[in-house]
Design an enzyme around this catalytic site. Structure first.
Site, PDB file in Angstrom:
ATOM      1  N   GLY A 141      30.087  42.996  45.850  1.00  0.00           N
ATOM      2  CA  GLY A 141      29.694  44.226  45.164  1.00  0.00           C
ATOM      3  C   GLY A 141      29.935  44.181  43.668  1.00  0.00           C
ATOM      4  O   GLY A 141      29.414  45.012  42.921  1.00  0.00           O
ATOM      5  N   HIS A 142      30.726  43.223  43.225  1.00  0.00           N
ATOM      6  CA  HIS A 142      31.127  43.202  41.803  1.00  0.00           C
ATOM      7  C   HIS A 142      30.847  41.831  41.220  1.00  0.00           C
ATOM      8  O   HIS A 142      31.785  41.054  41.016  1.00  0.00           O
ATOM      9  CB  HIS A 142      32.614  43.560  41.691  1.00  0.00           C
ATOM     10  CG  HIS A 142      33.058  43.936  40.310  1.00  0.00           C
ATOM     11  ND1 HIS A 142      33.356  43.036  39.335  1.00  0.00           N
ATOM     12  CD2 HIS A 142      33.222  45.148  39.746  1.00  0.00           C
ATOM     13  CE1 HIS A 142      33.714  43.650  38.213  1.00  0.00           C
ATOM     14  NE2 HIS A 142      33.644  44.950  38.439  1.00  0.00           N
ATOM     15  N   PHE A 143      29.626  41.432  40.871  1.00  0.00           N
ATOM     16  CA  PHE A 143      28.418  42.191  41.093  1.00  0.00           C
ATOM     17  C   PHE A 143      27.425  41.290  41.826  1.00  0.00           C
ATOM     18  O   PHE A 143      27.515  40.062  41.659  1.00  0.00           O
ATOM     19  CB  PHE A 143      27.803  42.613  39.756  1.00  0.00           C
ATOM     20  CG  PHE A 143      28.643  43.560  38.957  1.00  0.00           C
ATOM     21  CD1 PHE A 143      28.599  44.934  39.212  1.00  0.00           C
ATOM     22  CD2 PHE A 143      29.489  43.091  37.969  1.00  0.00           C
ATOM     23  CE1 PHE A 143      29.364  45.801  38.452  1.00  0.00           C
ATOM     24  CE2 PHE A 143      30.261  43.956  37.219  1.00  0.00           C
ATOM     25  CZ  PHE A 143      30.208  45.324  37.463  1.00  0.00           C
TER      26      PHE A 143
END
Lengths: 178, 97
Positions: free
Chosen positions: A49-51
């Site tokens: 999610g990051h990223f």
């Protein structure tokens, strides 16, 4: 005092356990300063999610690495008798992207020793580089341990990062610990 | 009031976000000015840095919590500044010795 490290030692952070310091390289209680090492894992679900397509170590975790580094210095200074809790951050700057697999060195120094609190300066560099990827000023409240379990855990963590403690005092830094 | 009072009031105002005109020598720092403990600690840090003294906040708080003294003994502006002045004088005497 300084602790050597075998080249094959695994210095990956344990992000799931929120353990962002792997090894204490140098500790000077007179200065007082500390230098620690840890590597950003090559793979971790956090990067999903990051990223997506551009994995980066989150700034909050770099900040936490600085906090934990400061914490080990403060614990060592007070013989692990009282517990520092992060209370405030000032002028924290995330100066560069940190990608998976990066070897990091975090240094911290106490700039003010107050009554029940301390103010610290900390910085993180890539291994063998001088340019900071992150730095800032951190304030800690220093209070009695809320329970013996936490004190036991902190002493256990000290051993894991290489601090050898006898009668509350750090007497040496062990080689090759995480 | 003394220059210490002006300096301390300035820190309380700036760091703790309290309008300067609301601060008086009789103001209780937490009860009247609404300053929380962390902001107060930050103000104390600035006081200690400015005057190169150590303010024994832990000991004061312990005395209040133990009921040995009232909070106003240390945490009303004029009393806090009087304590700071004592610490400055003690530091000067120590340096001169």
């Amino acid at each position: 005092m300084a602790g050597a490290r075998p080249e094959d030692a695994d210095l990956s952070m344990r992000i799931d356990q929120f353990q962002l310091v792997s090894h204490v390289e140098r500790l000077d209680l007179a200065a007082p300063t500390i230098s620690v090492r840890a590597s950003v894992p090559q793979d971790h679900s956090i990067f999903a999610g990051h990223f997506p397509g551009h994995p980066l170590m989150p700034g909050v975790l770099l900040t936490e690495m600085m906090a934990q580094t400061c914490g080990f210095l403060l614990l060592s200074l007070n013989g692990f008798t009282i517990m520092p809790f992060l209370a405030a951050l000032k002028d924290v700057k995330l100066r560069d992207f940190v990608t998976p697999g990066t070897d990091l060195v975090c240094e911290a120094t106490r700039i003010h020793d107050g009554s029940g609190y301390a103010v610290m300066k900390a910085s993180i560099c890539r291994q063998l580089e001088k340019k900071h990827v992150c730095d800032g000023t951190l304030m800690f409240r220093i209070v009695p341990y809320p329970n013996n379990q936490l004190r036991g855990h902190m002493l256990e963590r000290a051993g894991e990062v290489g601090l050898v403690i006898r009668n509350g005092d750090v007497v040496e830094i062990e080689e090759g610990c995480r | 009031m003394s220059s210490t009072y002006e300096t301390v009031a300035g820190f309380i105002s700036e760091i703790c976000d309290v309008p300067r005109e609301n601060i008086t020598p009789e103001s209780h720092i937490t009860e009247d000015l609404g300053v929380d403990s962390l902001d107060f600690l930050d103000a104390v840090f600035n006081i200690e840095q400015t005057y190169e003294i150590s303010v024994p906040i832990d000991g004061w708080t312990q005395q209040v919590n133990d009921g040995a003294v009232k909070g106003s003994r240390y945490f009303v502006m004029k009393n806090l500044c009087a304590e700071v002045d004592k610490l400055i004088a003690a530091k000067a005497a120590e340096t001169a010795a």
